[in-house]
Design a protein around this motif. Structure first.
Motif, mmCIF file in Angstrom:
data_model
loop_
_atom_site.group_PDB
_atom_site.id
_atom_site.type_symbol
_atom_site.label_atom_id
_atom_site.label_comp_id
_atom_site.label_asym_id
_atom_site.label_seq_id
_atom_site.Cartn_x
_atom_site.Cartn_y
_atom_site.Cartn_z
ATOM 1 N N LEU A 419 0.825 -1.200 0.000
ATOM 2 C CA LEU A 419 0.000 0.000 0.000
ATOM 3 C C LEU A 419 0.863 1.256 0.000
ATOM 4 O O LEU A 419 0.480 2.286 -0.563
ATOM 5 C CB LEU A 419 -0.928 -0.003 1.221
ATOM 6 C CG LEU A 419 -1.901 1.172 1.356
ATOM 7 C CD1 LEU A 419 -2.864 1.218 0.173
ATOM 8 C CD2 LEU A 419 -2.688 1.077 2.660
ATOM 9 N N GLY A 420 2.030 1.177 0.635
ATOM 10 C CA GLY A 420 2.903 2.338 0.700
ATOM 11 C C GLY A 420 4.363 1.924 0.695
ATOM 12 O O GLY A 420 4.711 0.790 1.059
ATOM 13 N N ASN A 421 5.230 2.854 0.277
ATOM 14 C CA ASN A 421 6.669 2.618 0.220
ATOM 15 C C ASN A 421 7.344 3.891 0.715
ATOM 16 O O ASN A 421 7.021 4.993 0.237
ATOM 17 C CB ASN A 421 7.082 2.303 -1.215
ATOM 18 C CG ASN A 421 8.564 2.016 -1.346
ATOM 19 O OD1 ASN A 421 9.205 1.566 -0.406
ATOM 20 N ND2 ASN A 421 9.129 2.288 -2.514
ATOM 21 N N GLY A 474 -0.349 4.304 -2.605
ATOM 22 C CA GLY A 474 -1.233 4.113 -3.743
ATOM 23 C C GLY A 474 -2.660 4.510 -3.400
ATOM 24 O O GLY A 474 -3.320 3.855 -2.593
ATOM 25 N N ILE A 475 -3.122 5.598 -4.011
ATOM 26 C CA ILE A 475 -4.483 6.070 -3.730
ATOM 27 C C ILE A 475 -5.511 5.044 -4.197
ATOM 28 O O ILE A 475 -6.497 4.762 -3.496
ATOM 29 C CB ILE A 475 -4.727 7.432 -4.402
ATOM 30 C CG1 ILE A 475 -3.894 8.522 -3.720
ATOM 31 C CG2 ILE A 475 -6.213 7.789 -4.373
ATOM 32 C CD1 ILE A 475 -4.300 8.847 -2.302
ATOM 33 N N ASP A 476 -5.299 4.460 -5.364
ATOM 34 C CA ASP A 476 -6.267 3.485 -5.869
ATOM 35 C C ASP A 476 -6.389 2.300 -4.922
ATOM 36 O O ASP A 476 -7.490 1.825 -4.639
ATOM 37 C CB ASP A 476 -5.862 3.009 -7.264
ATOM 38 C CG ASP A 476 -5.691 4.162 -8.239
ATOM 39 O OD1 ASP A 476 -6.589 5.000 -8.321
ATOM 40 O OD2 ASP A 476 -4.638 4.224 -8.902
ATOM 41 N N ARG A 477 -5.251 1.808 -4.427
ATOM 42 C CA ARG A 477 -5.293 0.669 -3.507
ATOM 43 C C ARG A 477 -5.898 1.060 -2.168
ATOM 44 O O ARG A 477 -6.573 0.248 -1.525
ATOM 45 C CB ARG A 477 -3.893 0.088 -3.329
ATOM 46 C CG ARG A 477 -3.367 -0.573 -4.595
ATOM 47 C CD ARG A 477 -2.027 -1.245 -4.380
ATOM 48 N NE ARG A 477 -1.532 -1.849 -5.611
ATOM 49 C CZ ARG A 477 -0.405 -2.522 -5.714
ATOM 50 N NH1 ARG A 477 0.364 -2.687 -4.630
ATOM 51 N NH2 ARG A 477 -0.020 -3.033 -6.854
ATOM 52 N N LEU A 478 -5.656 2.296 -1.730
ATOM 53 C CA LEU A 478 -6.281 2.762 -0.494
ATOM 54 C C LEU A 478 -7.800 2.819 -0.663
ATOM 55 O O LEU A 478 -8.554 2.418 0.241
ATOM 56 C CB LEU A 478 -5.731 4.140 -0.113
ATOM 57 C CG LEU A 478 -6.330 4.790 1.134
ATOM 58 C CD1 LEU A 478 -6.126 3.914 2.368
ATOM 59 C CD2 LEU A 478 -5.729 6.176 1.363
#
Length: 501
Positions: A419-421, A474-478
């Motif tokens: 979700l994030g890096n 990732g906004i889409d994944r969030l």
């Protein structure tokens, strides 16, 4: 392409076109002079407790407009249901209560037409709040009928391809994208409240950098130069930190020339933010707080359910190293020492055993992360900060002070996907040059995701980048996570599709 004759069209389209021709002959021309003054949801909420007598005493006028979704003609009276951006409401039309000729025309209107109407609010005999029309007007003639059956997997591709129809007939889809907008606004508000400045950086870049990905390539005619659609805004955002913007963020569109899947789209939305005088541990704390606050703001709770898994974003996230997870999930490495975990002679045969292809010349860091992705990543359902990524596969991250094999980097994994890096940024210009040069060698050897040596970025670092931490989410994944959406295509209005046959 020649337009088909009216006789060659499907029957419903032919009938609708004939109706439109008749309307044009009468002087009708897609009018744009009707102004609604109320929304369906507001009317239903405001007058939920008003009974027939209360509405009669109130004599509340309302003008509404929307798409006609249902129509029941009952002789001298007709019930119509319209849908506006907020929801649906019923209209009641009586022949003797409308201007001359309007009722006769109203009966000819088709489902899908856009109409407007005004009158007083009342309750029908069944108790449904409705608008008793004293005026009604056809605003747009729909030439294509709405689908009778739209739900189900067999129509999934059509729903993505014709999102405009999907939004008309599936209220839950409209709700998903309304939630998406609120999520982005909540993220923007969270960062702005903490002193982050929202900025914009180039989408077309002379070099593809900031991430390991294959770019889309284009050409600028006036400058006669090859350009790349950005794969990440990272290198430009860090230039801004050099310039004195200590806290910056961008909600940006990125483009990566890779495959499509339930979690990948070639064009996607990312949040990237950078914070001077902070490290990757500070961003762990910030990320936990942000996701909890966004969920609470948008959903009213931090407890969510995603595809069979219960999560609570309000609880502290697990923090664990890549090497510990490899020990946990690769039986041959259970309890292995650091020396064994970093020995290519041990890792290469394991990668071969598990059918993990390795490019020529890779080291232990790449092998280690391949084993992590093969065995561990998909098992991490609860929110987990995985840290201690090898330097070999982190060309922009700061080396760990006590262990140069690793960088001060984490990835946030939720329900088995990144979700994030984030990482403490590399601000040593000489070290950055060496890593860029190593990437250039890998690119020359055939690695299409390796980056080039960005001389201008190196020049910026030579002016001095403060100690900084940066993160991409990732906004889409969030949005997928917070709306319980199984596929990234469910949260992108117009996902990329193969050409229609």
């Amino acid at each position: 392409m020649n337009q088909p004759s009216i006789q060659d069209l499907p029957e419903q389209m032919r009938i609708r076109k004939e109706k439109l021709s008749a309307l044009r002959e009468q002087g009708w021309g897609f009018p744009n002079n009707f102004r609604p003054d109320a929304q369906a949801a507001d009317l239903l909420a405001t007058h939920a407790q008003d009974d027939t007598q209360a509405l009669e005493a109130l004599a509340k006028p309302a003008a509404v407009a929307g798409r006609l979704l249902a129509k029941r003609v009952m002789g001298k009276a007709t019930f119509l249901t319209i849908q506006d951006r907020s929801g649906r409401i019923q209209l009641f039309a009586a022949r003797d209560e409308l201007p001359e000729g309007v009722y006769a025309e109203l009966k000819k209107w088709d489902l899908g037409d856009v109409i407007g109407g005004s009158g007083l609010l009342f309750r029908t005999k069944t108790g449904e709040l409705s608008v008793r029309l004293s005026q009604a007007v056809l605003l747009t003639k729909a030439l294509r009928p709405l689908p009778e059956k739209w739900h189900g997997l067999t129509d999934q591709e059509a729903r993505y391809r014709q999102r405009y129809v999907d939004l008309i007939v599936n209220p839950e889809v409209r709700q998903t994208f309304a939630v998406r907008s609120r999520i982005i606004n909540a993220v923007r508000g969270f960062l702005s409240e903490r002193g982050f400045l929202e900025v914009e950086t180039p989408m077309m870049q002379p070099l593809a950098g900031g991430a390991a990905a294959k770019p889309f390539v284009t050409h600028h005619n006036a400058l006669d130069m090859t350009m790349f659609l950005r794969i990440a805004p990272e290198l430009y955002l860090k230039r801004l930190v050099v310039g004195g913007f200590d806290r910056v963020f961008e909600i940006n569109r990125n483009f990566r020339n890779e495959g499509l899947s339930t979690r990948h789209n070639p064009e996607f939305t990312m949040l990237e933010f950078y914070m001077a005088y902070a490290d990757f541990l500070d961003l762990m704390d910030l990320t936990e707080t942000m996701l909890a606050q966004v969920a609470q703001t948008v959903l009213g709770t931090t407890a969510i359910h995603y595809q069979g898994t219960d999560l609570d974003l309000g609880q502290p996230f697990r923090r664990v190293t890549v090497e510990d997870l490899v020990r946990e999930t690769t039986p041959e490495l259970a309890g292995a020492s650091v020396e064994v975990l970093r020995d290519p002679a041990v890792l290469a045969p394991l990668c071969a055993k598990y059918e993990i292809p390795l490019p020529q010349g890779v080291g232990a860091g790449k092998m280690l992360i391949e084993l992590f992705e093969k065995h561990a990543e998909h098992t991490l359902m609860q929110p987990t900060f995985v840290y201690g990524y090898p330097t070999e596969i982190s060309p922009l991250a700061r080396r760990n002070d006590s262990d140069p094999f690793l960088t001060d980097r984490f990835e946030l994994i939720v329900v088995g996907r990144e979700l994030g890096n984030a990482f403490s940024e590399l601000n040593d210009a000489e070290d950055q040059r060496r890593r860029f040069e190593a990437q250039a060698v890998a690119k020359a050897a055939g690695d299409e995701e390796a980056c080039d040596v960005d001389e201008d970025f190196l020049r910026a670092l030579e002016f001095g980048l403060p100690p900084t931490a940066g993160e991409g989410i990732g906004i889409d994944r969030l949005v997928m996570l917070l709306t319980n959406s199984a596929s990234i295509r469910d949260v992108i209005l117009f996902p990329h599709m193969r050409p229609e046959a």
